[in-house]
Write an enzyme that holds these catalytic residues in place. Structure first.
Site, mmCIF file in Angstrom:
data_model
loop_
_atom_site.group_PDB
_atom_site.id
_atom_site.type_symbol
_atom_site.label_atom_id
_atom_site.label_comp_id
_atom_site.label_asym_id
_atom_site.label_seq_id
_atom_site.Cartn_x
_atom_site.Cartn_y
_atom_site.Cartn_z
ATOM 1 N N ASP A 335 0.675 -0.973 0.048
ATOM 2 C CA ASP A 335 0.100 -0.225 0.154
ATOM 3 C C ASP A 335 0.932 1.184 0.118
ATOM 4 O O ASP A 335 2.302 1.551 0.316
ATOM 5 C CB ASP A 335 -0.951 0.069 1.704
ATOM 6 C CG ASP A 335 -2.589 -1.065 1.334
ATOM 7 O OD1 ASP A 335 -1.950 -1.322 0.084
ATOM 8 O OD2 ASP A 335 -2.236 -1.137 2.331
ATOM 9 N N ASP A 623 -4.710 -3.194 4.744
ATOM 10 C CA ASP A 623 -5.275 -2.468 6.371
ATOM 11 C C ASP A 623 -6.613 -2.583 6.675
ATOM 12 O O ASP A 623 -6.691 -2.080 7.531
ATOM 13 C CB ASP A 623 -4.399 -0.883 6.236
ATOM 14 C CG ASP A 623 -4.917 -0.172 5.566
ATOM 15 O OD1 ASP A 623 -5.332 -0.337 4.732
ATOM 16 O OD2 ASP A 623 -4.197 0.641 5.019
ATOM 17 N N ASP A 627 -9.145 -6.323 3.031
ATOM 18 C CA ASP A 627 -8.216 -6.537 2.702
ATOM 19 C C ASP A 627 -7.953 -8.148 3.156
ATOM 20 O O ASP A 627 -6.656 -8.000 2.640
ATOM 21 C CB ASP A 627 -6.942 -5.384 3.029
ATOM 22 C CG ASP A 627 -6.686 -4.328 2.546
ATOM 23 O OD1 ASP A 627 -7.137 -4.633 0.878
ATOM 24 O OD2 ASP A 627 -5.623 -3.317 2.753
HETATM 25 P P1 ATP Z 1 -3.507 3.224 0.286
HETATM 26 O O1 ATP Z 1 -4.431 1.998 -0.390
HETATM 27 O O2 ATP Z 1 -1.839 3.014 -0.822
HETATM 28 O O3 ATP Z 1 -3.892 2.801 1.721
HETATM 29 P P2 ATP Z 1 -5.509 5.276 0.283
HETATM 30 O O4 ATP Z 1 -5.176 5.547 1.867
HETATM 31 O O5 ATP Z 1 -5.539 6.427 -0.829
HETATM 32 O O6 ATP Z 1 -4.181 4.208 0.034
HETATM 33 P P3 ATP Z 1 -8.011 3.639 0.359
HETATM 34 O O7 ATP Z 1 -8.475 4.213 2.476
HETATM 35 O O8 ATP Z 1 -8.022 3.146 -0.177
HETATM 36 O O9 ATP Z 1 -6.416 3.382 0.319
HETATM 37 O O10 ATP Z 1 -8.373 5.201 0.076
HETATM 38 C C1 ATP Z 1 -9.296 5.376 -1.361
HETATM 39 C C2 ATP Z 1 -9.469 7.404 -1.704
HETATM 40 O O11 ATP Z 1 -10.407 7.346 -0.983
HETATM 41 C C3 ATP Z 1 -8.249 8.091 -1.002
HETATM 42 O O12 ATP Z 1 -7.438 8.347 -2.834
HETATM 43 C C4 ATP Z 1 -9.288 9.455 -0.788
HETATM 44 O O13 ATP Z 1 -9.356 9.806 -1.953
HETATM 45 C C5 ATP Z 1 -10.507 9.032 -0.235
HETATM 46 N N1 ATP Z 1 -10.644 9.118 0.952
HETATM 47 C C6 ATP Z 1 -9.795 7.874 2.303
HETATM 48 N N2 ATP Z 1 -9.569 8.449 3.368
HETATM 49 C C7 ATP Z 1 -10.440 9.446 3.344
HETATM 50 C C8 ATP Z 1 -12.015 9.689 4.654
HETATM 51 N N3 ATP Z 1 -11.636 9.582 5.784
HETATM 52 N N4 ATP Z 1 -12.994 10.709 3.712
HETATM 53 C C9 ATP Z 1 -13.176 10.474 2.317
HETATM 54 N N5 ATP Z 1 -12.541 9.860 1.816
HETATM 55 C C10 ATP Z 1 -11.236 8.913 1.808
#
Ligand code: ATP
Length: 891
Positions: A335, A623, A627
């Site tokens: 990630d 995480d 997943d």
């Molecule tokens: P990774 O998969 O590398 O951990 P990530 O945190 O971007 O990356 P996700 O948690 O799946 O992955 O989040 C996907 C998308 O959702 C993010 O790129 C962001 O645009 C949006 N996002 C993440 N956190 C929030 C939140 N708390 N509230 C609203 N949108 C969010």
């Protein structure tokens, strides 16, 4: 059959107030004094562990080994029939010593595994003294108020009283794998089965969606899962595939060696006319000496010691096979957020009113973008002002505070009445707040591209405008520009409604929105990540970034980290492109991609499978609750200790205590070392066994004095054991991360270990026989029997010494002993000293030498014996030299 506890209360049908009263708690939670008292009363919230073996039980178990029984029989025969009482006693002593080693090894391995379990204690979010705190779930008591979120494992049995689209998967209790929608309203029916108790959450089940709050009604063994005894039985994760492979080989070897022993027995009887009892004991000793019965235990101990080392480096192994597999990793799927980056977000840019601004330009408190980012936010603000929650969200609260916008005050006027929690499939979340009798404000924040799909207007200068395709393109261009600077971009939208739809879900709420603005947040890369990616690359391991974030942001960060080169657009693929590919197409093209952006957690499983179809060993991080399938599918599922959900940690083989990518690479290095060290132990022990059998076989054929059984047993079961274990804790060899991964199908015998065992065993045997031959030809005595007795003693000492010298050879497979610091491993040095003493005692200490049937050697005889040991090093050094020259030419 469902086992029901006696008179268990029907908490599901009791009004919440009654439960609150019963436990003398409140919606603000228990006080710390109450908690202390209740902890005394109820004890720890955990399932009592299975039965632990006592030392005595472990000791007795050692005697269940077939070879040990045979040995005991031999002792009996020696004593009762042949009246060789000293032999009988020594054999018995060796057997007991061996059993003590066995107990020591087993308890050491068990302690290590136990320690691992304790390290992975799950956490629970609990409200006490009015504040939300994160505590070890073992500290929960009845009456505690627990807050559940998607990804949690329910820490105790709870009576729920507040839920927001809460779904819980209860298959561990009910067998039903489809998550159950939970509600906070009391069930009125009198008798309801477990699966239908929708206002209850049960310990050990998985929260897959939404949020909820409940009161702990039972803990530990009183929970529903505690009542089902069979669930507690621990799964057997303690043997690894290669270990099983080794014990299988051990079985085959046992038969071969038994056949050889029988042959030696027959030859001895027929050709040499020996006493059958003597010959039988010799044959049994050979069998015991040659069968590598101690190997599986030594492998376990080396693996277990490896896990301890790893935990000191923040990699907590949850399943023993992971240590073994780690070293063979070909692909790390990681990630981005929090693993490759620090997950320390700071708002850098704001786009509001269709204008891009720097974050230090002050915003008006009425600014809609500013308001949404604070309202649609699940951060908790503690009494002392500290912020708890997702760094993406706390960064927005901090930004609000910087602009004098205080959400706690705002919520008093415009309270939240409902919400749709974040999930990484939708990539957004929504808060619904009430600001009048029939007036609700729906506020959504999430990935801008996803948000825009649900907007049909935008806000500018307090006016609403239709959102044309042109506008969308403009906004996405700004999004792209921000993403190119490696910023994480979030979008914000809202709408006003006068009636709550029913049901409340994404389809009924998150549509017809008004686009308000965006922010760009910086999330710095981890300083050590770039070097770790490079180190992995050198070791032939490919790093792949898999992220929910935007393609352009992902590409920018991957380039900075060296995962892809500048402008390597072809190596980047988005979730939507991926979804258009069939599994076969992905299998064919998987090697092309290093960055997967805007993917859903389900895509991770496809990526893992595609690489596995190429016969690669895949380590994958995760995480979120979604997943878990990918973590299970990967060869090594890696959970995140800090930001990972309990469900994801539970599905992983290894958990990173520091969430850090560099720790994965360290762990792989450690895994490679552990594997190499196991190979060293195996090579050492098996070549020794082969040397012994060969010596005995030839001595028998020649009709010479065979080594006395006690001599053989002593070398094999006592003096060899210490160096073998000590080789397991050898330090990492230099250059271990310059070699390519060893390949999915490799075994402990791969990489030339098998031929090494054979040639080294043969040389050990030949040198020993050579020394025997020398003793016959250059005798000190004239008496035939004495000459042979001397020769036998010299062969015994040579065999013992050779093995101690050979232990130094084995320290490196290809490097000369002069190319390494051979005294670096203190344990090893001690092992050699102890073994030398144990060998020396039997030769030099009067009394012992009689028991061990050895004669006194003179100086020249000693000289020959020591030369024999040194010769072992010289020969192996030459072979290694040839190998090095040959492999250089081959390159
Ligand atoms: P990774 O998969 O590398 O951990 P990530 O945190 O971007 O990356 P996700 O948690 O799946 O992955 O989040 C996907 C998308 O959702 C993010 O790129 C962001 O645009 C949006 N996002 C993440 N956190 C929030 C939140 N708390 N509230 C609203 N949108 C969010």
């Amino acid at each position: 059959m469902e086992i029901k506890p006696e008179k268990k209360e029907k908490f599901y049908s009791l009004p919440v107030e009654d439960i609150i009263q019963k436990y003398r708690t409140s919606y603000d939670g228990l006080s710390s004094t109450q908690v202390r008292r209740l902890q005394m009363e109820y004890g720890e919230n955990k399932l009592s562990a299975g039965h632990h073996k006592t030392y005595l039980e472990m000791f007795i178990e050692q005697f269940k080994d077939f070879m040990i029984i045979v040995l005991l029989a031999a002792a009996l025969i020696a004593g009762l029939i042949a009246h060789e009482w000293t032999d009988a006693v020594i054999i018995l002593a060796v057997v007991i010593l061996n059993a003590i080693f066995g107990v020591f090894q087993e308890s050491k391995a068990e302690n290590a595994i136990e320690a691992l379990k304790n390290m992975a204690t799950p956490k629970a979010r609990v409200k006490r003294d009015g504040d939300i705190q994160e505590i070890d779930s073992t500290d929960l008591v009845p009456g505690d108020i627990v807050v559940l979120e998607a990804g949690d494992i329910v820490p105790a049995d709870l009576r729920l009283y507040e839920t927001s689209t809460l779904k819980i998967e209860e298959s561990s209790l009910t067998g039903e794998s489809i998550p159950v929608q939970k509600l906070g309203t009391t069930i009125t029916e009198p008798n309801v089965a477990l699966g239908d108790q929708k206002d209850m959450a049960f310990s050990g089940t998985n929260v897959t969606f939404g949020r909820g709050t409940g009161i702990v009604v039972s803990t530990g063994m009183n929970t529903e899962i505690g009542q089902i005894a069979s669930m507690i039985s621990e799964n057997d994760d303690t043997t690894t595939p290669l270990q099983r492979n080794l014990s299988q080989l051990g079985k085959v070897l046992t038969y071969i060696i038994l056949a050889i022993s029988a042959l030696i027995f027959l030859i001895g009887m027929v050709k040499n006319d020996a006493n059958w009892i003597d010959m039988l004991i010799v044959a049994i000793s050979i069998a015991v000496a040659a069968i590598p019965e101690g190997l599986p235990a030594i492998v376990t101990i080396i693996l277990a010691l490896g896990t301890q080392k790893l935990s000191k480096r923040n990699a907590i192994i949850r399943k023993l096979p992971a240590v073994e597999t780690l070293g063979s990793t070909d692909i790390i799927g990681s990630d981005k957020t929090g693993t490759l980056t620090l997950n320390q977000m700071t708002v850098e840019k704001v786009y509001t009113d269709r204008q891009l601004l720097d974050s230090d330009v002050g915003l008006d408190q009425q600014d809609m973008t500013l308001r949404i980012m604070n309202f649609a936010n699940d951060s908790q603000i503690q009494a002392d002002g500290t912020l708890l929650g997702d760094p993406t969200e706390t960064a927005l609260i901090k930004f609000g505070q910087k602009n004098d916008f205080f959400i706690q005050d705002e919520l008093k006027i415009t309270p939240r009445v409902n919400d749709l929690p974040f999930d990484s499939d939708r990539k957004m979340m929504t808060s619904i707040n009430q600001f009048g009798d029939n007036a609700y404000l729906v506020m959504t924040k999430g990935a801008p591209d996803e948000i825009l799909k649900r907007c049909n207007q935008y806000l500018q200068g307090n006016e609403l405008h239709d959102l044309t395709e042109e506008d969308q393109k403009d906004i996405l261009d700004v999004n792209n520009d921000l993403a190119k600077q490696a910023l994480r971009v979030l979008g914000f939208a809202y709408k006003v409604i006068d009636e709550m739809p029913s049901p409340i879900n994404s389809d009924t709420i998150e549509n017809d929105l008004v686009f308000a603005g965006m922010v760009g947040m910086i999330d710095p890369e981890r300083p050590e990540a770039k070097a770790a990616v490079a180190e992995a690359k050198q070791a032939g391991i490919r790093t792949i970034m898999i992220t929910g974030d935007h393609q352009v942001t992902a590409q920018a960060i991957a380039t900075r980290l060296g995962i892809i080169s500048e402008n390597a657009n072809e190596a980047v693929i988005s979730g939507s492109q991926l979804s258009q590919m069939s599994d076969e197409e992905l299998d064919q093209n998987v090697e092309q991609y290093s960055v997967y952006a805007r993917v859903n957690p389900a895509d991770k499983v496809r990526i893992v499978k595609a690489w596995q179809s190429k016969n690669k060993v895949v380590a994958m991080t995760g995480d979120g609750v979604n997943d878990a399938p990918a973590l299970k599918a990967a060869d090594i599922g890696i959970g995140m200790g800090i930001n990972g959900t309990e469900v994801s940690k539970n599905a992983s083989d290894m958990v990173l205590a520091d969430d850090n990518f560099a720790t994965i690479v360290h762990a792989i290095k450690e895994g490679r070392k552990v594997f190499a060290n196991i190979q060293k132990s195996i090579q050492y022990l098996m070549s020794a066994n082969l040397g012994e059998v060969l010596t005995l076989f030839v001595l028998t054929i020649m009709g010479w004095d065979i080594l006395a059984p006690v001599q053989l047993l002593w070398i094999n079961l006592v003096t060899d054991t210490f160096p073998a274990i000590a080789l397991g804790v050898e330090p990492t060899e230099k250059g271990i991360m310059k070699e390519k991964p060893r390949g999915r199908n490799s075994t402990f015998f791969s990489g030339g270990v098998f031929p090494a065992i054979i040639y080294q065993g043969i040389i050990e045997g030949l040198i020993t026989l050579g020394v025997y031959y020398w003793a016959l030809n250059f005798p000190v005595h004239t008496d035939y029997a004495m000459i042979h007795h001397d020769a036998q003693t010299m062969a015994y000492v040579t065999l013992g010494l050779i093995q101690l010298f050979h232990a130094f050879n084995v320290k490196s497979f290809s490097k000369s002993i002069f190319q390494q610091n051979i005294f670096a491993n203190k344990t090893f040095n001690w092992a050699i000293v102890v073994s030398l003493i144990l060998l020396g005692v039997t030769i030099l200490v009067p009394g012992f030498n009689q028991m061990f049937h050895v004669t006194q050697l003179n100086l020249s005889q000693w000289g020959v014996v020591v030369l024999g040991g040194i010769l072992m090093v010289v020969i192996v050094e030459f072979v290694k030299l040839f190998q090095r020259v040959f492999s250089r030419k081959g390159n």
